[in-house]
Design a protein around this motif. Sequence first.
Motif, PDB file in Angstrom:
ATOM      1  N   ALA A   1      -1.680 -19.627   5.525  1.00 27.19           N
ATOM      2  CA  ALA A   1      -1.793 -19.935   4.098  1.00 27.19           C
ATOM      3  C   ALA A   1      -1.115 -18.888   3.063  1.00 27.19           C
ATOM      4  O   ALA A   1      -0.459 -17.519   3.866  1.00 27.19           O
ATOM      5  CB  ALA A   1      -3.244 -19.767   4.294  1.00 27.19           C
ATOM      6  N   ALA A   2      -0.174 -19.904   1.968  1.00 30.66           N
ATOM      7  CA  ALA A   2       0.775 -18.538   1.162  1.00 30.66           C
ATOM      8  C   ALA A   2       0.345 -18.171  -0.173  1.00 30.66           C
ATOM      9  O   ALA A   2      -0.844 -18.947  -0.714  1.00 30.66           O
ATOM     10  CB  ALA A   2       1.579 -19.474   1.195  1.00 30.66           C
ATOM     11  N   SER A   3       0.341 -17.048  -0.420  1.00 31.17           N
ATOM     12  CA  SER A   3      -0.159 -16.912  -1.992  1.00 31.17           C
ATOM     13  C   SER A   3       1.290 -15.890  -2.542  1.00 31.17           C
ATOM     14  O   SER A   3       2.306 -15.744  -1.504  1.00 31.17           O
ATOM     15  CB  SER A   3      -0.525 -15.903  -1.403  1.00 31.17           C
ATOM     16  OG  SER A   3      -0.153 -14.861  -1.041  1.00 31.17           O
ATOM     17  N   GLY A   4       1.706 -16.334  -3.643  1.00 30.71           N
ATOM     18  CA  GLY A   4       2.487 -15.813  -4.292  1.00 30.71           C
ATOM     19  C   GLY A   4       2.682 -16.715  -5.137  1.00 30.71           C
ATOM     20  O   GLY A   4       3.430 -18.013  -5.266  1.00 30.71           O
ATOM     21  N   SER A   5       4.165 -16.754  -6.420  1.00 36.66           N
ATOM     22  CA  SER A   5       4.582 -17.736  -7.318  1.00 36.66           C
ATOM     23  C   SER A   5       6.001 -18.099  -6.947  1.00 36.66           C
ATOM     24  O   SER A   5       6.619 -18.882  -6.796  1.00 36.66           O
ATOM     25  CB  SER A   5       4.923 -16.486  -8.192  1.00 36.66           C
ATOM     26  OG  SER A   5       6.151 -16.135  -8.423  1.00 36.66           O
ATOM     27  N   ASP A   6       5.938 -17.648  -5.520  1.00 35.36           N
ATOM     28  CA  ASP A   6       7.921 -18.466  -4.893  1.00 35.36           C
ATOM     29  C   ASP A   6       7.160 -19.157  -3.733  1.00 35.36           C
ATOM     30  O   ASP A   6       8.913 -19.675  -3.150  1.00 35.36           O
ATOM     31  CB  ASP A   6       8.290 -17.047  -4.240  1.00 35.36           C
ATOM     32  CG  ASP A   6       8.926 -15.738  -5.101  1.00 35.36           C
ATOM     33  OD1 ASP A   6       9.240 -14.662  -4.614  1.00 35.36           O
ATOM     34  OD2 ASP A   6       9.179 -16.157  -6.496  1.00 35.36           O
ATOM     35  N   TYR A   7       6.138 -19.666  -3.573  1.00 37.23           N
ATOM     36  CA  TYR A   7       6.145 -20.604  -3.068  1.00 37.23           C
ATOM     37  C   TYR A   7       7.095 -22.002  -2.747  1.00 37.23           C
ATOM     38  O   TYR A   7       7.870 -23.314  -1.855  1.00 37.23           O
ATOM     39  CB  TYR A   7       4.666 -20.979  -2.693  1.00 37.23           C
ATOM     40  CG  TYR A   7       4.420 -22.308  -2.133  1.00 37.23           C
ATOM     41  CD1 TYR A   7       3.733 -23.289  -1.978  1.00 37.23           C
ATOM     42  CD2 TYR A   7       4.148 -21.989   0.104  1.00 37.23           C
ATOM     43  CE1 TYR A   7       3.589 -24.296  -0.875  1.00 37.23           C
ATOM     44  CE2 TYR A   7       3.378 -22.174   0.556  1.00 37.23           C
ATOM     45  CZ  TYR A   7       2.863 -23.790   0.068  1.00 37.23           C
ATOM     46  OH  TYR A   7       3.498 -24.880   0.975  1.00 37.23           O
ATOM     47  N   ILE A   8       6.780 -22.381  -4.033  1.00 38.59           N
ATOM     48  CA  ILE A   8       7.533 -23.752  -4.902  1.00 38.59           C
ATOM     49  C   ILE A   8       8.852 -23.460  -4.243  1.00 38.59           C
ATOM     50  O   ILE A   8       9.675 -24.747  -4.236  1.00 38.59           O
ATOM     51  CB  ILE A   8       7.243 -23.444  -6.134  1.00 38.59           C
ATOM     52  CG1 ILE A   8       4.979 -23.978  -6.280  1.00 38.59           C
ATOM     53  CG2 ILE A   8       7.472 -25.577  -6.603  1.00 38.59           C
ATOM     54  CD1 ILE A   8       4.997 -25.038  -5.130  1.00 38.59           C
ATOM     55  N   GLY A   9       9.510 -22.566  -4.733  1.00 43.56           N
ATOM     56  CA  GLY A   9      10.875 -22.240  -4.637  1.00 43.56           C
ATOM     57  C   GLY A   9      11.620 -21.863  -3.307  1.00 43.56           C
ATOM     58  O   GLY A   9      12.610 -21.356  -2.796  1.00 43.56           O
ATOM     59  N   SER A  10      10.702 -22.257  -2.305  1.00 45.92           N
ATOM     60  CA  SER A  10      11.312 -21.624  -0.823  1.00 45.92           C
ATOM     61  C   SER A  10      11.158 -22.580   0.514  1.00 45.92           C
ATOM     62  O   SER A  10      10.348 -23.344   0.481  1.00 45.92           O
ATOM     63  CB  SER A  10      10.072 -20.048  -0.230  1.00 45.92           C
ATOM     64  OG  SER A  10       9.764 -19.729  -0.988  1.00 45.92           O
TER      65      SER A  10
ATOM     66  N   TRP B   1      13.376 -18.191   0.467  1.00 46.21           N
ATOM     67  CA  TRP B   1      13.811 -18.077  -0.919  1.00 46.21           C
ATOM     68  C   TRP B   1      14.998 -18.696  -1.525  1.00 46.21           C
ATOM     69  O   TRP B   1      15.607 -18.362  -1.052  1.00 46.21           O
ATOM     70  CB  TRP B   1      13.178 -17.415  -2.179  1.00 46.21           C
ATOM     71  CG  TRP B   1      14.007 -17.128  -3.772  1.00 46.21           C
ATOM     72  CD1 TRP B   1      14.706 -16.912  -4.078  1.00 46.21           C
ATOM     73  CD2 TRP B   1      12.711 -17.826  -4.278  1.00 46.21           C
ATOM     74  NE1 TRP B   1      14.693 -16.934  -4.812  1.00 46.21           N
ATOM     75  CE2 TRP B   1      13.740 -17.945  -5.666  1.00 46.21           C
ATOM     76  CE3 TRP B   1      11.572 -18.626  -4.620  1.00 46.21           C
ATOM     77  CZ2 TRP B   1      13.621 -18.321  -6.753  1.00 46.21           C
ATOM     78  CZ3 TRP B   1      11.660 -19.735  -5.370  1.00 46.21           C
ATOM     79  CH2 TRP B   1      12.403 -19.452  -6.791  1.00 46.21           C
ATOM     80  N   THR B   2      14.935 -20.203  -1.446  1.00 45.06           N
ATOM     81  CA  THR B   2      15.934 -20.801  -2.124  1.00 45.06           C
ATOM     82  C   THR B   2      16.434 -20.468  -3.788  1.00 45.06           C
ATOM     83  O   THR B   2      17.589 -20.956  -4.150  1.00 45.06           O
ATOM     84  CB  THR B   2      16.626 -21.946  -1.416  1.00 45.06           C
ATOM     85  OG1 THR B   2      15.451 -22.401  -1.816  1.00 45.06           O
ATOM     86  CG2 THR B   2      16.498 -21.370  -0.095  1.00 45.06           C
ATOM     87  N   GLY B   3      15.248 -20.783  -4.182  1.00 48.65           N
ATOM     88  CA  GLY B   3      15.589 -21.486  -5.721  1.00 48.65           C
ATOM     89  C   GLY B   3      14.531 -22.770  -6.295  1.00 48.65           C
ATOM     90  O   GLY B   3      14.110 -23.497  -5.949  1.00 48.65           O
ATOM     91  N   SER B   4      15.581 -23.775  -5.341  1.00 50.02           N
ATOM     92  CA  SER B   4      16.013 -25.122  -4.950  1.00 50.02           C
ATOM     93  C   SER B   4      14.732 -25.217  -4.109  1.00 50.02           C
ATOM     94  O   SER B   4      13.713 -26.446  -4.664  1.00 50.02           O
ATOM     95  CB  SER B   4      16.834 -25.437  -4.421  1.00 50.02           C
ATOM     96  OG  SER B   4      17.106 -25.390  -3.304  1.00 50.02           O
ATOM     97  N   GLY B   5      14.233 -24.678  -3.543  1.00 47.04           N
ATOM     98  CA  GLY B   5      13.208 -25.211  -2.152  1.00 47.04           C
ATOM     99  C   GLY B   5      13.749 -25.988  -1.145  1.00 47.04           C
ATOM    100  O   GLY B   5      13.330 -26.457  -0.347  1.00 47.04           O
ATOM    101  N   LEU B   6      14.991 -26.424  -1.045  1.00 53.30           N
ATOM    102  CA  LEU B   6      15.342 -26.722   0.262  1.00 53.30           C
ATOM    103  C   LEU B   6      16.187 -25.855   0.773  1.00 53.30           C
ATOM    104  O   LEU B   6      16.321 -24.939   0.396  1.00 53.30           O
ATOM    105  CB  LEU B   6      16.925 -27.183  -0.833  1.00 53.30           C
ATOM    106  CG  LEU B   6      16.916 -28.520  -1.977  1.00 53.30           C
ATOM    107  CD1 LEU B   6      18.089 -29.368  -2.294  1.00 53.30           C
ATOM    108  CD2 LEU B   6      15.958 -29.489  -1.149  1.00 53.30           C
ATOM    109  N   CYS B   7      16.365 -26.677   2.165  1.00 57.57           N
ATOM    110  CA  CYS B   7      16.709 -25.701   3.643  1.00 57.57           C
ATOM    111  C   CYS B   7      17.898 -25.383   4.256  1.00 57.57           C
ATOM    112  O   CYS B   7      18.557 -27.155   3.673  1.00 57.57           O
ATOM    113  CB  CYS B   7      15.611 -26.174   4.918  1.00 57.57           C
ATOM    114  SG  CYS B   7      14.131 -25.924   4.553  1.00 57.57           S
TER     115      CYS B   7
END
Length: 126
Positions: free
Chosen positions: A22-31, A98-104
């Motif tokens: 389970a994740a919390s925080g605003s950076d999840y989508i860009g990670s 965190w990559t911003g794009s959410g790509l690995c």
Amino acid sequence: VQLVESGGGSVQAGGSLRLSCAASGSDYIGSCIGWFRRTPGKAREGVAFIATNLTTTYTDSVNGRFTISRDNSKKILSLQMNSLKPEDTAMYYCAALWTGSGLCPSIVRPPHFGSWGQGTQVTVYS
């Protein structure tokens, strides 16, 4: 991103387990997020990773047996582990990069990941 794992345990070889993170925080989508594992005396090993666009990568030893998934709305990462083997025994950690794009990235290394969970133990006995 803050991460909390659950779902580890002990299972006989050939069995299944499902890990959740389970994740919390605003950076999840860009990670880029995923799972590492570590056994005593060995370095952390990347197991599976998933981008925001749901592109997945697996280490060869788990390909076809493990399935990684993420729910971007609920901020939950999962790892379904089937056909478990004794060599899968390890402490499993979820981690976020965190990559911003959410790509690995094409090559993932533990130092790249800034957020880690506390770990959950998986033990597979024969």
